[in-house]
Scaffold this motif. Structure first.
Motif, PDB file in Angstrom:
ATOM      1  N   VAL A   1      42.567  28.649  59.573  1.00 48.33           N
ATOM      2  CA  VAL A   1      44.047  28.948  60.296  1.00 48.33           C
ATOM      3  C   VAL A   1      44.702  30.163  59.957  1.00 48.33           C
ATOM      4  N   VAL A   2      44.304  30.597  58.490  1.00 44.89           N
ATOM      5  CA  VAL A   2      45.187  31.819  58.255  1.00 44.89           C
ATOM      6  C   VAL A   2      44.028  33.213  58.477  1.00 44.89           C
ATOM      7  N   ARG A   3      43.019  32.702  58.937  1.00 49.85           N
ATOM      8  CA  ARG A   3      41.961  34.004  59.286  1.00 49.85           C
ATOM      9  C   ARG A   3      41.862  34.910  58.217  1.00 49.85           C
ATOM     10  N   VAL A   4      41.413  34.520  57.142  1.00 46.90           N
ATOM     11  CA  VAL A   4      41.168  35.366  55.858  1.00 46.90           C
ATOM     12  C   VAL A   4      39.868  36.176  56.312  1.00 46.90           C
ATOM     13  N   ARG A   5      39.792  37.225  56.133  1.00 39.46           N
ATOM     14  CA  ARG A   5      38.868  38.349  56.464  1.00 39.46           C
ATOM     15  C   ARG A   5      38.018  38.697  55.038  1.00 39.46           C
ATOM     16  N   SER A   6      38.701  38.671  53.904  1.00 36.50           N
ATOM     17  CA  SER A   6      38.264  39.329  52.691  1.00 36.50           C
ATOM     18  C   SER A   6      37.181  38.331  52.218  1.00 36.50           C
ATOM     19  N   ALA A   7      36.136  38.824  52.023  1.00 37.98           N
ATOM     20  CA  ALA A   7      35.000  38.251  51.560  1.00 37.98           C
ATOM     21  C   ALA A   7      35.150  37.803  50.111  1.00 37.98           C
ATOM     22  N   LYS A   8      35.505  38.788  49.339  1.00 35.74           N
ATOM     23  CA  LYS A   8      35.901  38.475  47.914  1.00 35.74           C
ATOM     24  C   LYS A   8      37.007  37.412  47.753  1.00 35.74           C
ATOM     25  N   PHE A   9      37.869  37.174  48.551  1.00 39.60           N
ATOM     26  CA  PHE A   9      38.703  36.235  48.481  1.00 39.60           C
ATOM     27  C   PHE A   9      38.284  34.756  48.815  1.00 39.60           C
ATOM     28  N   GLN A  10      37.564  34.636  49.584  1.00 36.98           N
ATOM     29  CA  GLN A  10      36.684  33.732  50.262  1.00 36.98           C
ATOM     30  C   GLN A  10      35.931  33.271  49.188  1.00 36.98           C
ATOM     31  N   ARG A  11      35.081  34.172  48.405  1.00 34.42           N
ATOM     32  CA  ARG A  11      34.181  33.708  47.133  1.00 34.42           C
ATOM     33  C   ARG A  11      34.854  33.279  46.164  1.00 34.42           C
ATOM     34  N   SER A  12      36.148  33.732  45.924  1.00 30.24           N
ATOM     35  CA  SER A  12      36.964  33.257  44.696  1.00 30.24           C
ATOM     36  C   SER A  12      37.378  31.590  45.264  1.00 30.24           C
ATOM     37  N   ALA A  13      37.776  31.600  46.460  1.00 26.69           N
ATOM     38  CA  ALA A  13      38.433  30.316  46.643  1.00 26.69           C
ATOM     39  C   ALA A  13      37.125  29.057  46.705  1.00 26.69           C
ATOM     40  N   TRP A  14      36.111  29.474  47.222  1.00 25.53           N
ATOM     41  CA  TRP A  14      34.966  28.325  46.931  1.00 25.53           C
ATOM     42  C   TRP A  14      34.561  28.211  45.536  1.00 25.53           C
ATOM     43  N   GLY A  15      34.711  29.246  44.782  1.00 19.48           N
ATOM     44  CA  GLY A  15      34.448  29.154  43.493  1.00 19.48           C
ATOM     45  C   GLY A  15      35.607  28.488  42.618  1.00 19.48           C
TER      46      GLY A  15
ATOM     47  N   THR B   1      28.700  19.013  48.873  1.00 13.13           N
ATOM     48  CA  THR B   1      28.131  20.009  47.497  1.00 13.13           C
ATOM     49  C   THR B   1      27.369  21.159  48.135  1.00 13.13           C
ATOM     50  N   TRP B   2      26.666  20.741  49.178  1.00 17.48           N
ATOM     51  CA  TRP B   2      25.735  21.885  49.554  1.00 17.48           C
ATOM     52  C   TRP B   2      26.510  22.662  50.765  1.00 17.48           C
ATOM     53  N   PHE B   3      27.369  21.959  51.213  1.00 14.99           N
ATOM     54  CA  PHE B   3      28.510  22.762  52.191  1.00 14.99           C
ATOM     55  C   PHE B   3      29.291  24.016  51.521  1.00 14.99           C
ATOM     56  N   VAL B   4      29.809  23.359  50.331  1.00 11.43           N
ATOM     57  CA  VAL B   4      30.395  24.327  49.522  1.00 11.43           C
ATOM     58  C   VAL B   4      29.615  25.551  48.747  1.00 11.43           C
ATOM     59  N   LEU B   5      28.383  25.050  48.348  1.00  9.75           N
ATOM     60  CA  LEU B   5      27.420  26.185  47.895  1.00  9.75           C
ATOM     61  C   LEU B   5      27.033  26.935  49.027  1.00  9.75           C
ATOM     62  N   ARG B   6      26.799  26.846  50.080  1.00 10.33           N
ATOM     63  CA  ARG B   6      26.351  27.551  51.220  1.00 10.33           C
ATOM     64  C   ARG B   6      27.528  28.324  51.459  1.00 10.33           C
ATOM     65  N   ARG B   7      28.914  27.941  51.467  1.00 13.05           N
ATOM     66  CA  ARG B   7      29.898  28.680  51.785  1.00 13.05           C
ATOM     67  C   ARG B   7      30.164  29.961  50.612  1.00 13.05           C
ATOM     68  N   TYR B   8      29.833  29.654  49.403  1.00 16.04           N
ATOM     69  CA  TYR B   8      30.040  30.599  48.268  1.00 16.04           C
ATOM     70  C   TYR B   8      28.868  31.608  48.416  1.00 16.04           C
ATOM     71  N   ASP B   9      27.676  31.368  48.728  1.00 14.96           N
ATOM     72  CA  ASP B   9      26.664  32.233  49.002  1.00 14.96           C
ATOM     73  C   ASP B   9      26.844  33.222  49.978  1.00 14.96           C
ATOM     74  N   GLU B  10      27.473  32.563  51.235  1.00 12.15           N
ATOM     75  CA  GLU B  10      27.634  33.431  52.383  1.00 12.15           C
ATOM     76  C   GLU B  10      28.683  34.497  51.839  1.00 12.15           C
ATOM     77  N   ALA B  11      29.755  34.079  51.266  1.00 11.60           N
ATOM     78  CA  ALA B  11      30.924  34.989  50.943  1.00 11.60           C
ATOM     79  C   ALA B  11      30.137  36.017  49.652  1.00 11.60           C
TER      80      ALA B  11
ATOM     81  N   ARG C   1      26.676  37.725  59.549  1.00 15.51           N
ATOM     82  CA  ARG C   1      26.983  38.929  58.619  1.00 15.51           C
ATOM     83  C   ARG C   1      27.058  39.919  59.310  1.00 15.51           C
ATOM     84  N   VAL C   2      26.525  40.561  60.184  1.00 21.72           N
ATOM     85  CA  VAL C   2      26.429  41.670  61.106  1.00 21.72           C
ATOM     86  C   VAL C   2      27.955  41.526  61.951  1.00 21.72           C
TER      87      VAL C   2
END
Length: 340
Positions: A29-43, A248-258, A307-308
């Protein structure tokens, strides 16, 4: 004890499921583009679910029917005799030996009363733990085998050319991480008995231009700077504790992508044509290298395209605003507080 552990596992899984939905919706919804922030969120979500699942919640454990019947049978057969021999005149001492016999010692009388053992039925409450243990062990073995395959490849590596070493050393304090050339495996940073080592496939290196080579090296160096060589294995091992939960695998995949997006931004974000360089690198990787199971998902075709596209959007839209990050950080703080 078993009931309490089951309660904790159920609570952690439930919180992870609700939290995954909330975080996913917020980021969309908020359209976050920062990969660092998304990684921190899932972590943060992952840590909150694990911490919340270990809170000691008192769960009443009732005596099963088998134990109750056994206790009644023991009191009926042995209780009167123990009471008789425990009178002050006999000075009897009752002990239970490791063999399951009842020993009655007396200064004048020494005899042994054999207690009839009650047949114990299988405790079905431990079945979930047996299934969980088998799944957890299988995942650990699978990851260990993948790592052993990488070590086997490492044993047949060779020293890179001087140009590659010069580019690697120009990125920073990279002297502590040596580069080794493989035939077709990589690129990847692996942990060996001598420490971290960067594996570069010679088949890929011969096809890349010096500019693309620098992008690959910068991406791998970003993994070291971001602590992924320690955090990524740790997150995966912790995820194996809840392997039975699909989310669990959904969250793990999102963390790896970020994590990969974060490194892409570091390696190619300063170049307006960085997304084109990344796309050309992926195309060459798929044509000239092989991937082992430990890092196969990083180069999956659908993830490469994603990723591209994200790197291209990063150049077009720029960075997230401070207010957006503060708002999302507040929601994550509330979510973490609910978990504990």
């Amino acid at each position: 004890m078993l009931n309490t552990l089951l309660h904790h596992a159920a609570y952690a899984s439930l919180f992870l499921g609700i939290g995954a939905i909330v975080v996913y919706v917020l980021l969309r919804v908020v359209r976050v583009r920062s990969a660092k922030f998304q990684r921190s969120a899932w972590g943060t979500l992952w840590v909150a679910s694990l911490f919340g699942g270990t809170v000691p919640v008192p769960v009443p454990v009732y005596e099963t029917q088998i134990v109750a019947e056994g206790r009644a049978k023991f009191d009926e057969r042995i209780g009167p005799d123990i009471a008789l021999r425990s009178m002050p005149g006999s000075l009897g001492v009752v002990e239970e030996s490791v063999t399951g016999h009842l020993l009655v010692e007396n200064p004048r009388v020494k005899e042994e009363i054999v207690v009839e053992k009650i047949a114990k039925k299988f405790n079905w409450s431990i079945l979930p733990f047996l299934v969980w243990g088998c799944g957890f062990l299988a995942l650990i073995v699978r990851r260990g085998i993948s790592h052993l395959l990488l070590l086997r490849v490492y044993s047949r590596t060779k020293t890179p050319d001087a140009e590659t070493l010069a580019i690697w050393r120009s990125l920073g304090k990279t002297n502590r991480i040596p580069i080794r050339m493989t035939d077709q495996t990589g690129p990847a940073i692996v942990r060996t008995f001598r420490g971290l080592t960067l594996l570069i496939p010679e088949s890929l290196w011969d096809e890349l231009t010096p500019r693309l080579r620098e992008g690959v090296l910068r991406h791998e160096w970003a993994h070291v700077l971001h602590g992924d060589t320690f955090l990524s294995p740790l997150v995966h091992y912790l995820a194996y504790l809840q392997w039975f939960n699909p989310l669990t695998w959904f969250v793990l995949r999102r963390y790896d992508e970020a994590t990969e997006w974060y490194c892409d931004e570091y390696a190619y974000g300063s170049n307006e044509n960085g997304h084109a360089d990344l796309a050309e690198t992926f195309l060459t990787i798929h044509q000239s290298t092989e991937s082992l199971g430990l890092y196969l998902n990083s180069f999956a075709r659908f993830r490469s395209i994603d990723r591209v596209e994200r790197l291209e959007n990063h150049h077009i839209h720029g960075k997230d605003g401070a207010m957006k990050k503060i708002t999302l950080a507040g929601f994550l703080a509330i979510l973490f507080a609910c978990g504990i």
